[in-house]
Structures are given as C-alpha cells and as structure tokens.
Design a protein around this motif. Structure first.
Motif, mmCIF file in Angstrom:
data_model
loop_
_atom_site.group_PDB
_atom_site.id
_atom_site.type_symbol
_atom_site.label_atom_id
_atom_site.label_comp_id
_atom_site.label_asym_id
_atom_site.label_seq_id
_atom_site.Cartn_x
_atom_site.Cartn_y
_atom_site.Cartn_z
ATOM 1 N N THR A 396 0.861 -1.182 0.000
ATOM 2 C CA THR A 396 0.000 0.000 0.000
ATOM 3 C C THR A 396 0.899 1.233 0.000
ATOM 4 N N ALA A 397 0.343 2.357 -0.370
ATOM 5 C CA ALA A 397 1.090 3.615 -0.332
ATOM 6 C C ALA A 397 0.960 4.228 1.054
ATOM 7 N N LYS A 398 2.082 4.609 1.655
ATOM 8 C CA LYS A 398 2.074 5.213 2.974
ATOM 9 C C LYS A 398 2.838 6.530 2.942
ATOM 10 N N GLN A 399 2.234 7.523 3.575
ATOM 11 C CA GLN A 399 2.811 8.863 3.614
ATOM 12 C C GLN A 399 3.210 9.200 5.042
ATOM 13 N N PHE A 400 4.454 9.644 5.222
ATOM 14 C CA PHE A 400 4.982 9.919 6.546
ATOM 15 C C PHE A 400 5.476 11.360 6.651
ATOM 16 N N SER A 401 5.404 11.881 7.872
ATOM 17 C CA SER A 401 6.171 13.079 8.196
ATOM 18 C C SER A 401 7.558 12.569 8.585
ATOM 19 N N GLY A 402 8.569 13.005 7.871
ATOM 20 C CA GLY A 402 9.863 12.362 8.038
ATOM 21 C C GLY A 402 11.027 13.310 8.213
ATOM 22 N N VAL A 403 12.181 12.702 8.453
ATOM 23 C CA VAL A 403 13.460 13.403 8.515
ATOM 24 C C VAL A 403 14.386 12.751 7.498
ATOM 25 N N ILE A 404 15.048 13.568 6.702
ATOM 26 C CA ILE A 404 15.962 13.083 5.668
ATOM 27 C C ILE A 404 17.398 13.461 6.044
ATOM 28 N N HIS A 405 18.290 12.484 5.912
ATOM 29 C CA HIS A 405 19.720 12.773 6.077
ATOM 30 C C HIS A 405 20.346 12.774 4.689
ATOM 31 N N VAL A 406 20.750 13.956 4.252
ATOM 32 C CA VAL A 406 21.424 14.126 2.968
ATOM 33 C C VAL A 406 22.917 14.256 3.238
ATOM 34 N N GLY A 407 23.735 13.397 2.634
ATOM 35 C CA GLY A 407 25.176 13.432 2.849
ATOM 36 C C GLY A 407 25.820 14.645 2.211
ATOM 37 N N SER A 408 27.104 14.829 2.489
ATOM 38 C CA SER A 408 27.823 15.983 1.947
ATOM 39 C C SER A 408 27.965 15.902 0.429
ATOM 40 N N ASP A 409 27.686 14.725 -0.159
ATOM 41 C CA ASP A 409 27.702 14.574 -1.616
ATOM 42 C C ASP A 409 26.333 14.793 -2.243
ATOM 43 N N GLY A 410 25.329 15.108 -1.413
ATOM 44 C CA GLY A 410 23.993 15.368 -1.934
ATOM 45 C C GLY A 410 23.121 14.135 -2.041
ATOM 46 N N GLN A 411 23.651 12.965 -1.689
ATOM 47 C CA GLN A 411 22.879 11.731 -1.769
ATOM 48 C C GLN A 411 22.108 11.510 -0.458
ATOM 49 N N VAL A 412 20.896 10.967 -0.584
ATOM 50 C CA VAL A 412 20.107 10.647 0.595
ATOM 51 C C VAL A 412 20.712 9.415 1.260
ATOM 52 N N ARG A 413 21.134 9.575 2.522
ATOM 53 C CA ARG A 413 21.781 8.486 3.256
ATOM 54 C C ARG A 413 20.783 7.671 4.074
ATOM 55 N N ASP A 414 19.822 8.330 4.681
ATOM 56 C CA ASP A 414 18.897 7.622 5.567
ATOM 57 C C ASP A 414 17.652 8.470 5.784
ATOM 58 N N THR A 415 16.607 7.823 6.275
ATOM 59 C CA THR A 415 15.361 8.528 6.576
ATOM 60 C C THR A 415 14.822 8.057 7.924
ATOM 61 N N TYR A 416 13.983 8.889 8.502
ATOM 62 C CA TYR A 416 13.258 8.541 9.723
ATOM 63 C C TYR A 416 11.808 8.954 9.539
ATOM 64 N N ALA A 417 10.897 8.065 9.898
ATOM 65 C CA ALA A 417 9.464 8.352 9.818
ATOM 66 C C ALA A 417 8.917 8.596 11.208
ATOM 67 N N LYS A 418 8.249 9.707 11.392
ATOM 68 C CA LYS A 418 7.722 10.089 12.695
ATOM 69 C C LYS A 418 6.840 8.995 13.269
ATOM 70 N N ASN A 419 7.137 8.589 14.514
ATOM 71 C CA ASN A 419 6.410 7.493 15.159
ATOM 72 C C ASN A 419 5.114 7.951 15.812
ATOM 73 N N HIS A 420 5.144 9.120 16.436
ATOM 74 C CA HIS A 420 3.994 9.580 17.228
ATOM 75 C C HIS A 420 3.327 10.751 16.526
ATOM 76 N N LEU A 421 2.144 10.507 15.997
ATOM 77 C CA LEU A 421 1.415 11.533 15.257
ATOM 78 C C LEU A 421 0.513 12.343 16.177
ATOM 79 N N VAL A 422 0.188 13.549 15.734
ATOM 80 C CA VAL A 422 -0.689 14.435 16.498
ATOM 81 C C VAL A 422 -2.134 14.132 16.132
ATOM 82 N N MET A 423 -2.896 13.673 17.121
ATOM 83 C CA MET A 423 -4.313 13.377 16.875
ATOM 84 C C MET A 423 -5.057 14.655 16.468
ATOM 85 N N PHE A 424 -5.831 14.555 15.413
ATOM 86 C CA PHE A 424 -6.601 15.655 14.822
ATOM 87 C C PHE A 424 -5.703 16.688 14.127
ATOM 88 N N GLY A 425 -4.391 16.539 14.259
ATOM 89 C CA GLY A 425 -3.470 17.427 13.549
ATOM 90 C C GLY A 425 -2.831 16.732 12.368
#
Length: 610
Positions: A396-425
């Motif tokens: 399925t398609a899943k959409q996250f509020s996330g954090v991206i780690h972009v390396g000094s070469d401009g490549q995406v190294r890693d991501t983090y998806a927010k675990n605790h969402l704001v209810m009604f927000g």
C-alpha cells in the motif's frame, strides 16, 4: 449572655454574616483558583518556579474538608488553566478550537480525580469497617498523594496516544540551578513531579494545619473513638511526617543533582548549525509557497556556512522545511500499483521508473544545495538533516512526516518516519476505515506512523532524530534510546536532534512548553538535544537540561553547536518508567474505588458533596 458573646470565636462571627454552606463553597473556589493561579505563574511567561512547591497545596485543603461544590470548583478551575495554557493550539486551524476544548476538559479530569482519591483515602483510613484501614493509616499521606498524582500523569502519558505537556515536574525546568530536576535521569519527569507533591503536602500541613484538623474532625466525627490510638497513625496525616519526608527528599535530590551536574563530559569533534526562521505555514499550502520557504532556508544556510569561520558537519532544518513541494519517494520490493493508478494503465515497472525520476530530481536539488555551501575556505560541504515528507510505495502507499539525512555529496543516506502523530493534527482516529469519509481527509491529516528509531552518522557523532511532538511525549525518545541500547549498545546515539514547526502556534506559551519538555528529555536520556524550529524553540540544550543557546521564536538566525559527549546511560533509558508504572496501577485501582463509591451513591451530584 454577654460573657458568651465575648467568648464567641471569629469563625462564629463570620457565620452570622454568611451561611456555613456558602462560606464553605466560597472557600473551595478560592482554594481552587489559588492553585491554578500559582501553577500559571510557574509557566514560561513569569517562571516563578518556586511557587510549584505550594501550587497544589490548596487541593489538600479541599480534599480534607467537607465542602459544597468542590467538584465543580476544582474541575472548572483546572479546565480554565489547561485551556489558557494550551490556547496556542487554536491558531493551527479555526476548527482546532474544538479539540482544544476537548483536551482541556480531558486534562482537568486528573486534578479532580486527585482530590476525589484523597477524599476516598481519608474515608477508608477513618472507617472501622474497612479491611484496609489499619494498613493505610500507617502510610504517610504525603506519599499517598505523590503516588496518586504521578499515577495520573503516567496514565495520561499513555491513554489516548498520550501527552506529557504540562506535567507538574515541567514547572522546574527553567530554574536557575537545575539541581532538583537531575533525578529525571532515574525517574523521568515523574520523579520531579513526585518531589513537588511531597513538598506541597508539607506546605499544606504547615500552612493549613488548623483547617485540615477541623476538616478531619468533621468528616470522621462518628468513628473518632474507633481510630487507632497509636501516635504513628496520627502522625501519618500531619506535618510530623510530611515535613521530614519533604525535607529529606529535597536534600537528597539536591545532593544527587549537584553530583550529576559535576559529571565530566567530553568535547565533541562534530559541529552542527541549527537554522531557525519564522515562516508562516498553512494546513493546505500551495506548491509555490513551499518553494518559497525552501528557498528562504537555502539562502540563509548558504550565507551562514560560507560566511562562517569554522567547518560545519551538518546543517539542521526544521520540520517539513526541506520538502519544498518535493517529498522523498521510496519504492519497496513488494511495490503494488495503487488501484486508482492501475485504472489508468500504470504498470509496476512504469511506477518504479517514475519514482526513480523523482528521486533523481530530489538528489540533483540536494547536490546543488550542498555544493553552493562550499567555497574556497570550506574543506567540505556539510550534510543536511531536514524535515521532509516521505512516501513509501509497497503493498500500500504510505505517507509519513519524516526526517531526511542528505550526505555531503547530496545523496540521501537515511530517513526517519515520525512514530507519534498528532491526533486531529496529522491523523483522525479510524477515519481510514470509513470508505466515504477517508476520501474527505485533507492533505496532512492522513499521515501514517513510522515504527522504531533511526540513527544518522554525522562525522564522529551518532544522531537520533525526533520530530515535533515526540519530545513533548517523553516516552517516545526514551523508548527509542532503549530500543537501540537493547539492539546494539555500541550504536547508542550521543546527540538527539529534534525538528519542529511551531509556527502553527503563533509564539504562544505552547512553544515555550515544548522547550521545557525537551529539557526534561535531555536529562532523562543524558544526551544533548539540538532543536531546529520554525517559529519555535531553536535551541542547544546540554545533557543536564541547561539551555546553552537559543533563538527568539520570531528570529531568523543560526546556532552553531558543538555538543559535548556524555557517556552515561541513564537508569530511565535502561528501565523506562518502572518507577511510575506501579503508581499508574495504583491510580487505576483508586479510580475504580471512586467509581464504585459513586455507583453505590447515585446520583453523582448530591447535596453536601458537590
């Protein structure tokens, strides 16, 4: 008659002016309002933190005197306190006024139940028919009060997704010398709250001692003859135990805190630049506005890095600011084309090709950005840690509020998806299970929750990313640390980076409360916290909860931070909320006792106990 009139007490004279029940009701309202007033003065606007040691003492007076309308007085006063303290939530969207009212109404239940459980405890200890009265009489009331209050905080930190904001312990976060809050590395903010309750019990016994005794006498007059004659059982509900217990707890906590503050930390070799601005955002933001915000952060970052006098290992942008209308798409091995796209003839290979193209566009933009930050004086380009939407296409398609780690070469190294969402927000409970309504959910309200922590390697530092409310729900960060500790102690992060967009709250007290929560989390985890905020607390907090540097909420600026390494693994991280868990169980037992009493004595609001 004249001698009798002369001997009449001041209380009797007052009684001739005002009926006893009305005088009692007025006193209850005064006590309730005094309590919430002191709690408010402990808040960020005035920071009269020392008032926290007396702020809930009026509740002890209410609990140990039979007074009319006490339920309404306590509930209404605390509803007003929580509503005013959190009123900044309503700025996020006009409809947020309704969740705000619901939240204030929900949180006000806990002080009401605190008083109700104290009353129930008093009745139990004074009842000759209770099987437990003999045991309960031997437990100091101040300890019982601490268990009830902290048990309530524990329950509300888990029930209905949990919320840690405005815990009693947060009122000491900004004290000048933070010795009394260092116990948070053992017990979390729960321990600080427990300490404050002990102090309040002692203050209540000393300041309100006369009225408390009168209340006890009136509420248990019928079985006073049967009460235990032993001195200890009487001392347990008076200053004879509450004052020594509070004094010993404060003394021990201060000594422990002083020792904790003197613990040696090591200089770090990793330098971060926290970028903060005050860009106004909307729930449904158009593409051009997102590009404008991205460009503003990019220009500021480029100028700051190129104009600086030392190399930067990582630039940190707030929540959502790195998206620029372009989230990071990920194609899982089990990618399935969504039904609406299959109807248009989309195949899996075509879907993968489109995702690869969007990744290429994102990477090219990132390469341009990190390249622009490098000049002749700069040895290398910095990495980027930024808030960005993440979309994963699997079964399925899943959409996250996330954090991206972009390396000094401009490549995406890693991501983090927010675990605790704001209810009604960020989500509406069960909405995705209702076929008709799920199509009506606006963008940003249909997010999915991530699972588990991530660790970014930045130079010699290991970074734990957090997003938004996750530092306001204390257990999230602590659980992340414990998960990593159990998995591989050698990879335990030595820096926590939190990204937040607090522009929703229009510089209200909610923003300052968020900073206080982060300070307590820093102590609980014994890790420095670097907070990059849009319209909020861009701050560098050390592992002892002290704010090393911060920007104003409405300021565009940067903080260059080289956080020190603290090698302690806190008791709180190792064992979690083991201190508060049994208190939570006791609180639930107390709640059941109160509800059982109300069920036997219907209707709920009876004259003389309202």
């Amino acid at each position: 008659m004249k001698p009798q009139a002369t001997a009449t007490s001041a209380t009797d004279l007052l009684a001739t002016d005002l009926p006893a029940d009305k005088r009692s009701a007025r006193g209850t309202w005064i006590a309730s309002l005094a309590s919430v007033t002191m709690l408010s003065l402990c808040g960020p606007a005035t920071n009269l933190w020392f008032l926290s040691f007396a702020a809930i003492s009026p509740l002890f007076l209410i609990s140990r005197n039979e007074s009319r309308m006490w339920k309404l007085a306590v509930y209404a006063s605390f509803f007003g306190y929580f509503f005013v303290s959190l009123q900044g939530l309503r700025y996020a969207h006009p409809l947020m006024i309704f969740p705000l009212i619901a939240l204030a109404g929900y949180l006000a239940v806990y002080p009401l139940l605190f008083v109700a459980m104290l009353k129930q405890y008093e009745r139990t200890t004074s009842s000759v028919s209770s099987r437990f009265s003999g045991v309960f009489r031997l437990i100091p009331l101040s300890l019982v009060a601490g268990v009830i209050w902290v048990g309530g905080e524990f329950v509300r930190n888990y029930f209905a997704t949990g919320i840690s904001v405005l815990m009693l312990g947060h009122s000491l976060a900004a004290m000048p010398s933070p010795t009394l809050i260092q116990i948070a590395d053992c017990f979390g903010t729960y321990g600080v709250s427990f300490l404050i309750v002990l102090a309040n019990a002692a203050v209540a016994d000393v300041v309100f001692g006369k009225w408390l005794k009168e209340g006890q006498a009136s509420s248990s007059q019928s079985d006073s003859v049967e009460r235990s004659p032993r001195r200890w059982s009487h001392a347990c509900s008076s200053y004879r135990t509450s004052v020594p217990i509070a004094f010993a707890a404060l003394l021990f906590t201060h000594a422990y805190g002083q020792r904790a503050l003197d613990y040696p930390t090591v200089d770090s070799e990793t330098t971060f630049m926290l970028v903060g601005r005050d860009e106004q955002t909307e729930y449904q933001q158009d593409y051009q506005r997102e590009l404008d915000i991205f460009s503003a952060y990019a220009r500021q970052s480029i100028d700051a890095v190129r104009g600086g006098n030392r190399p930067i290992d990582a630039i940190v942008w707030p929540e959502s600011m790195l998206s620029g209308g372009q989230p990071w798409y990920i194609a899982e091995e089990n990618l399935t084309v969504p039904a609406e796209m299959r109807g248009e003839g989309m195949t899996v290979s075509q879907m993968r090709q489109i995702i690869a193209q969007t990744q290429g566009d994102f990477t090219r933009r990132s390469v341009d950005l990190v390249t622009a930050m490098k000049d002749d004086k700069t040895i290398r380009s910095p990495s980027i840690i930024g808030g960005c939407g993440v979309v994963r296409y699997g079964e399925t398609a899943k959409q996250f509020s996330g954090v991206i780690h972009v390396g000094s070469d401009g490549q995406v190294r890693d991501t983090y998806a927010k675990n605790h969402l704001v209810m009604f927000g960020e989500y509406i409970p069960l909405i995705k299970s209702i076929p008709v309504l799920k199509e009506m959910v606006p963008p940003g309200l249909g997010l999915d929750a991530g699972t588990g922590p991530a660790v970014f390697d930045i130079g010699a530092a290991r970074v734990l990313p957090n997003l938004c409310i996750e530092t306001a729900v204390e257990r999230i960060t602590v659980n992340h640390m414990r998960t990593i500790l159990d998995r591989d102690a050698a990879s335990l992060p030595n820096v926590i980076v939190t990204l937040t967009n607090d522009a929703w709250f229009d510089h209200s007290a909610v923003v300052a409360h968020h900073l206080r929560c982060a300070q307590m989390v820093a102590i609980g985890c014994r890790r420095p916290i670097l907070s990059a905020a849009n319209g909020g607390p861009t701050a560098w907090i050390d592992s002892s909860g002290r704010v090393v540097e911060k920007l104003g909420f409405d300021v565009a600026g940067e903080i260059t931070a080289t956080p020190k390494v603290d090698d302690r693994v806190s008791t709180y991280v190792r064992y979690g909320a083991s201190f508060a868990f049994p208190m939570g169980v006791a609180w639930i037992a107390g709640l059941l006792a109160v509800l059982s009493k109300l069920w036997r004595r219907r209707p709920f609001f009876q004259r003389g106990d309202r």
